[in-house]
Design an enzyme around this catalytic site. Structure first.
Site, PDB file in Angstrom:
ATOM      1  N   LYS A  47       0.818  -1.200   0.000  1.00  0.00           N
ATOM      2  CA  LYS A  47       0.000   0.000   0.000  1.00  0.00           C
ATOM      3  C   LYS A  47       0.857   1.257   0.000  1.00  0.00           C
ATOM      4  O   LYS A  47       0.401   2.344  -0.306  1.00  0.00           O
ATOM      5  CB  LYS A  47      -0.873   0.025   1.276  1.00  0.00           C
ATOM      6  N   ASP A 107      14.685  -1.491   0.634  1.00  0.00           N
ATOM      7  CA  ASP A 107      15.438  -1.789   1.842  1.00  0.00           C
ATOM      8  C   ASP A 107      16.413  -2.916   1.493  1.00  0.00           C
ATOM      9  O   ASP A 107      17.467  -2.661   0.919  1.00  0.00           O
ATOM     10  CB  ASP A 107      14.397  -2.163   2.913  1.00  0.00           C
ATOM     11  N   ASP A 163       4.329   3.123   6.403  1.00  0.00           N
ATOM     12  CA  ASP A 163       3.688   2.846   7.692  1.00  0.00           C
ATOM     13  C   ASP A 163       4.625   2.288   8.735  1.00  0.00           C
ATOM     14  O   ASP A 163       5.682   1.735   8.427  1.00  0.00           O
ATOM     15  CB  ASP A 163       2.566   1.830   7.488  1.00  0.00           C
TER      16      ASP A 163
HETATM   17  P1  IMP Z   1      12.640  -4.986   0.896  1.00  0.00           P
HETATM   18  O1  IMP Z   1      12.150  -6.212   0.187  1.00  0.00           O
HETATM   19  O2  IMP Z   1      13.475  -5.360   2.118  1.00  0.00           O
HETATM   20  O3  IMP Z   1      13.373  -4.025   0.015  1.00  0.00           O
HETATM   21  O4  IMP Z   1      11.345  -4.358   1.544  1.00  0.00           O
HETATM   22  C1  IMP Z   1      10.818  -3.125   1.204  1.00  0.00           C
HETATM   23  C2  IMP Z   1       9.550  -2.947   2.024  1.00  0.00           C
HETATM   24  O5  IMP Z   1       9.860  -2.883   3.439  1.00  0.00           O
HETATM   25  C3  IMP Z   1       8.913  -1.596   1.718  1.00  0.00           C
HETATM   26  O6  IMP Z   1       8.020  -1.684   0.639  1.00  0.00           O
HETATM   27  C4  IMP Z   1       8.262  -1.243   3.041  1.00  0.00           C
HETATM   28  O7  IMP Z   1       6.971  -1.812   3.136  1.00  0.00           O
HETATM   29  C5  IMP Z   1       9.140  -1.876   4.092  1.00  0.00           C
HETATM   30  N1  IMP Z   1      10.091  -0.887   4.691  1.00  0.00           N
HETATM   31  C6  IMP Z   1      11.444  -0.915   4.622  1.00  0.00           C
HETATM   32  N2  IMP Z   1      11.988   0.128   5.275  1.00  0.00           N
HETATM   33  C7  IMP Z   1      10.960   0.853   5.770  1.00  0.00           C
HETATM   34  C8  IMP Z   1      10.868   2.085   6.538  1.00  0.00           C
HETATM   35  O8  IMP Z   1      11.868   2.751   6.903  1.00  0.00           O
HETATM   36  N3  IMP Z   1       9.620   2.501   6.834  1.00  0.00           N
HETATM   37  C9  IMP Z   1       8.482   1.828   6.458  1.00  0.00           C
HETATM   38  N4  IMP Z   1       8.519   0.699   5.732  1.00  0.00           N
HETATM   39  C10 IMP Z   1       9.743   0.198   5.392  1.00  0.00           C
HETATM   40 MG    MG Z   2       5.076  -1.719   5.239  1.00  0.00          MG
END
Ligand code: IMP
Ligand code: MG
Length: 184
Positions: A47, A107, A163
């Site tokens: 979202k 991330d 969020d």
């Molecule tokens: P990845 O697969 O680890 O790159 O995950 C990315 C997802 O993690 C994003 O779409 C967010 O939902 C969540 N996320 C990572 N860092 C943050 C943050 O600092 N604040 C809020 N959500 C985060």
């Molecule tokens: Mg999230």
């Protein structure tokens, strides 16, 4: 008067900065896709990306379509493998189209890595990634977005769609959440 603002330690991107980011990325995407001759589809990842997607796409004066996906990725911290679970899928076929995935934040990079592979496997002509925020220090897979709004350090941010426990998405800016909120 009570406001969720009081849970924010500092503002990382205010409305002016967000406008600047959307203007810059929209101009870049418009320039690169104006003559493609293929269907252009923005795939917004739910979202967290909805505020960013609306502001970005409304600045792009090209014929395009909006689609939404809700996904989650799994995999242990040390593996680059893992799988993606699709909770809400596209409503159309992406074969031979130009796809731009819109993310709120990268991330580890796992979600976007799996999602771009999935869309490429479905026959998209091209799959590019546009993210509002990027935490390069946290990357666990070899993935870089094609369009990046802003690089940020390893801090937990909320607002403008992002969020913490489903809250704070409605803040009109991106801010760092007070650590006391997590430790409650
Ligand atoms: P990845 O697969 O680890 O790159 O995950 C990315 C997802 O993690 C994003 O779409 C967010 O939902 C969540 N996320 C990572 N860092 C943050 C943050 O600092 N604040 C809020 N959500 C985060
Ligand atoms: Mg999230």
């Amino acid at each position: 008067m009570y406001s969720i603002d009081r849970d924010i330690e500092s503002v990382l991107a205010d409305r002016e900065k967000l406008n600047e980011i959307c203007d810059r990325l929209a101009a870049q995407i418009t320039e690169e896709y104006r003559d493609s001759g293929r269907d252009l589809i923005f795939v917004t990842v739910l979202k967290g990306s909805v505020f960013f997607a609306a502001d970005l796409i409304s600045r792009i004066p090209l014929k395009c379509e909006m689609e939404f996906m809700k996904v989650s990725s799994y995999g242990s911290g040390t593996q680059t493998s893992g799988f993606i679970q699709v909770h809400l899928d596209l409503k159309r076929d992406v074969k031979d189209t130009d796809v731009i995935v819109i993310e709120d934040i990268i991330d580890s990079g796992r979600t976007l890595e799996k999602l771009t592979h999935l869309l490429a496997d479905r026959g998209a002509h091209s799959v590019k990634c546009c993210t509002l925020l990027d935490k390069p220090d946290r990357r666990q897979v070899n993935l870089n977005a094609d369009y990046v709004g802003m690089e940020i350090p390893d801090v937990f941010v909320v607002g403008y769609g992002l969020d913490y426990d489903e809250k704070y998405r409605n803040l009109p800016y991106v801010g760092i959440l007070k650590p006391a909120i997590y430790s409650k």
